[in-house]
Design an enzyme around this catalytic site. Structure first.
Site, short mmCIF file in Angstrom:
data_model
loop_
_atom_site.label_atom_id
_atom_site.label_comp_id
_atom_site.label_asym_id
_atom_site.label_seq_id
_atom_site.Cartn_x
_atom_site.Cartn_y
_atom_site.Cartn_z
N VAL A 59 38.33 47.27 44.25
CA VAL A 59 37.52 48.42 44.63
C VAL A 59 38.02 48.98 45.96
O VAL A 59 38.21 48.23 46.93
CB VAL A 59 36.03 48.03 44.74
CG1 VAL A 59 35.19 49.22 45.20
CG2 VAL A 59 35.51 47.50 43.41
N LYS A 89 23.03 40.82 39.31
CA LYS A 89 23.04 39.76 40.32
C LYS A 89 22.94 40.43 41.68
O LYS A 89 23.18 41.64 41.80
CB LYS A 89 24.32 38.92 40.21
CG LYS A 89 25.60 39.73 40.29
CD LYS A 89 26.83 38.85 40.14
CE LYS A 89 28.11 39.65 40.29
NZ LYS A 89 29.30 38.84 40.13
N ILE A 148 37.91 47.58 49.48
CA ILE A 148 36.58 47.05 49.83
C ILE A 148 36.46 45.61 49.34
O ILE A 148 35.88 44.76 49.99
CB ILE A 148 35.45 47.90 49.21
CG1 ILE A 148 35.55 49.36 49.67
CG2 ILE A 148 34.09 47.32 49.57
CD1 ILE A 148 34.54 50.28 49.01
N GLY A 149 37.03 45.36 48.16
CA GLY A 149 36.95 44.00 47.63
C GLY A 149 37.76 43.90 46.35
O GLY A 149 38.06 44.92 45.71
N PHE A 186 39.69 41.42 37.66
CA PHE A 186 40.27 42.49 36.83
C PHE A 186 40.40 43.81 37.54
O PHE A 186 40.93 44.76 36.99
CB PHE A 186 39.45 42.68 35.56
CG PHE A 186 39.65 41.57 34.57
CD1 PHE A 186 40.74 41.57 33.73
CD2 PHE A 186 38.76 40.52 34.52
CE1 PHE A 186 40.94 40.55 32.82
CE2 PHE A 186 38.95 39.49 33.62
CZ PHE A 186 40.05 39.50 32.77
N ASP A 192 25.53 41.78 33.89
CA ASP A 192 25.97 41.13 35.12
C ASP A 192 25.05 41.49 36.29
O ASP A 192 25.51 41.79 37.38
CB ASP A 192 27.43 41.53 35.42
CG ASP A 192 28.12 40.57 36.38
OD1 ASP A 192 27.66 39.42 36.53
OD2 ASP A 192 29.13 40.96 36.99
#
Ligand code: ATP
Length: 323
Positions: free
Chosen positions: A49, A159, A41-42, A46, A157
């Protein structure tokens, strides 16, 4: 422990960690062989996914162990973060299903989010959010975040890339995993010359800007109040359709935010109440920022009549709104 562990223990309720016994950890241990991985997916620095399957559709974040091996006690930190993650059960938070904890296979398994992230809606598709819709989204974010904070978990995080919208329901992802899975200045393959991923800085509170150093991002002083600052930026994106400090180089943003300059709201067509929320969340002093329960009640009290005045017009296009 390592400096990393000491940092976390200030913010992540790790006082509970020593009481986790190995048996209770096993409940969340997913044998890697049971996972089916499909397409990517992306990819982050680190981890990658994957869409996967484990008793149904899941998202699997596979950590790049080589990238981790440069750091002190990565496995302990990972286990610690998994222990934090598994304590979360809330409508507006992604469902944690388990983790693979045998190196070199380190993975986090969550429910697969349908729908798109707020980032995709706002910045890629340029979808407009009416004031009413923005308020509904912000309320759900506040609910999820209020729950996390009540459990002693700092997101670190928050966002728009980490907030999904599934048929109008907000689902927040990626909480509490920042230490293992995120940024390492100086070990940077993406981003710009300072090692800063695009769009990241505008979520960072002044105290974080002031603490920015090369190779030091793992030790930034994240807190509940820095999450609230980041929420302010999400609120701004919802209302304005763009990032604050748009188009400015990172050096300029760090310098301004660190000394207390905020994105000007002069050109923003929104009511005073709506702008007040932004200013509160972006308060220079962290102690002056509201907490999420307070934000939730402020959002609930926003005058509906005014919000309902022109439902077909997004707030930043509405010329009639007071400023
Ligand atoms: P960063 O590493 O800076 O946080 P990112 O959010 O794009 O950037 P990842 O968190 O690794 O990086 O996510 C990679 C991709 O996977 C993103 O497109 C994200 O939207 C998607 N993703 C993450 N978790 C899920 C999930 N539970 N369901 C569906 N997609 C997901």
């Amino acid at each position: 422990g390592t400096p990393l562990e000491r940092h976390d223990s200030r913010h992540d309720a790790s006082d509970r960690w020593p009481r986790q016994n190995s048996l209770s950890m096993k409940e969340w241990d997913i044998p890697y062989d049971e996972l089916k991985l499909f397409e990517v997916i992306g990819t982050g620095r680190f981890g990658t996914v994957y869409r996967g399957s484990w008793h149904g559709a899941v998202a699997v974040k596979l950590l790049h162990v080589n990238a981790l091996s440069d750091h002190t006690a990565p496995l302990d930190t990972f286990k610690h973060e998994v222990a934090t993650f598994r304590k979360t059960r809330h409508e507006n938070l992604v469902l944690f299903m388990g983790a693979c904890m045998k190196p070199p296979r380190l993975a986090i398994v969550t429910s697969l989010c349908k729908g798109m992230t707020l980032y995709t809606h706002i910045h890629l598709r340029k979808d407009k959010f009416t004031a009413n819709k923005s308020v509904i989204v912000a309320q759900q974010i506040s609910q999820g975040m209020g729950y996390l904070h009540a459990r002693g978990i700092v997101h670190k995080d928050l966002k728009t890339k980490n907030i999904f919208l599934e048929n109008g329901k907000v689902v927040i992802t990626d909480f509490g995993l920042f230490s293992v899975t995120k940024l390492c200045f100086g070990n940077n393959a993406r981003g710009d010359s300072l090692g800063i991923p695009p769009g990241w800085l505008c979520y960072l509170a002044p105290e974080l800007h002031r603490a920015l150093r090369p190779i030091a991002s793992l030790h930034l002083p994240f807190s509940k109040a820095t999450d609230v600052y980041a929420f302010g930026t999400v609120w701004y994106e919802l209302l304005c359709g763009e990032y604050p400090f748009k188009g400015q180089p990172p050096e300029a943003v760090i310098w301004q935010v660190g000394k207390g300059v905020k994105q000007s709201l002069n050109n923003m067509q929104a009511s005073r109440d709506i702008k007040d929320i932004l200013m509160l969340c972006w308060a220079y002093r962290s102690s002056e920022r509201p907490d999420f329960p307070h934000l939730l009640s402020t959002l609930e009290k926003l005058p509906r009549k005014r919000l309902a005045r022109s439902p077909s017009h997004p707030v930043h296009l509405s010329r009639s709104a007071d400023s």
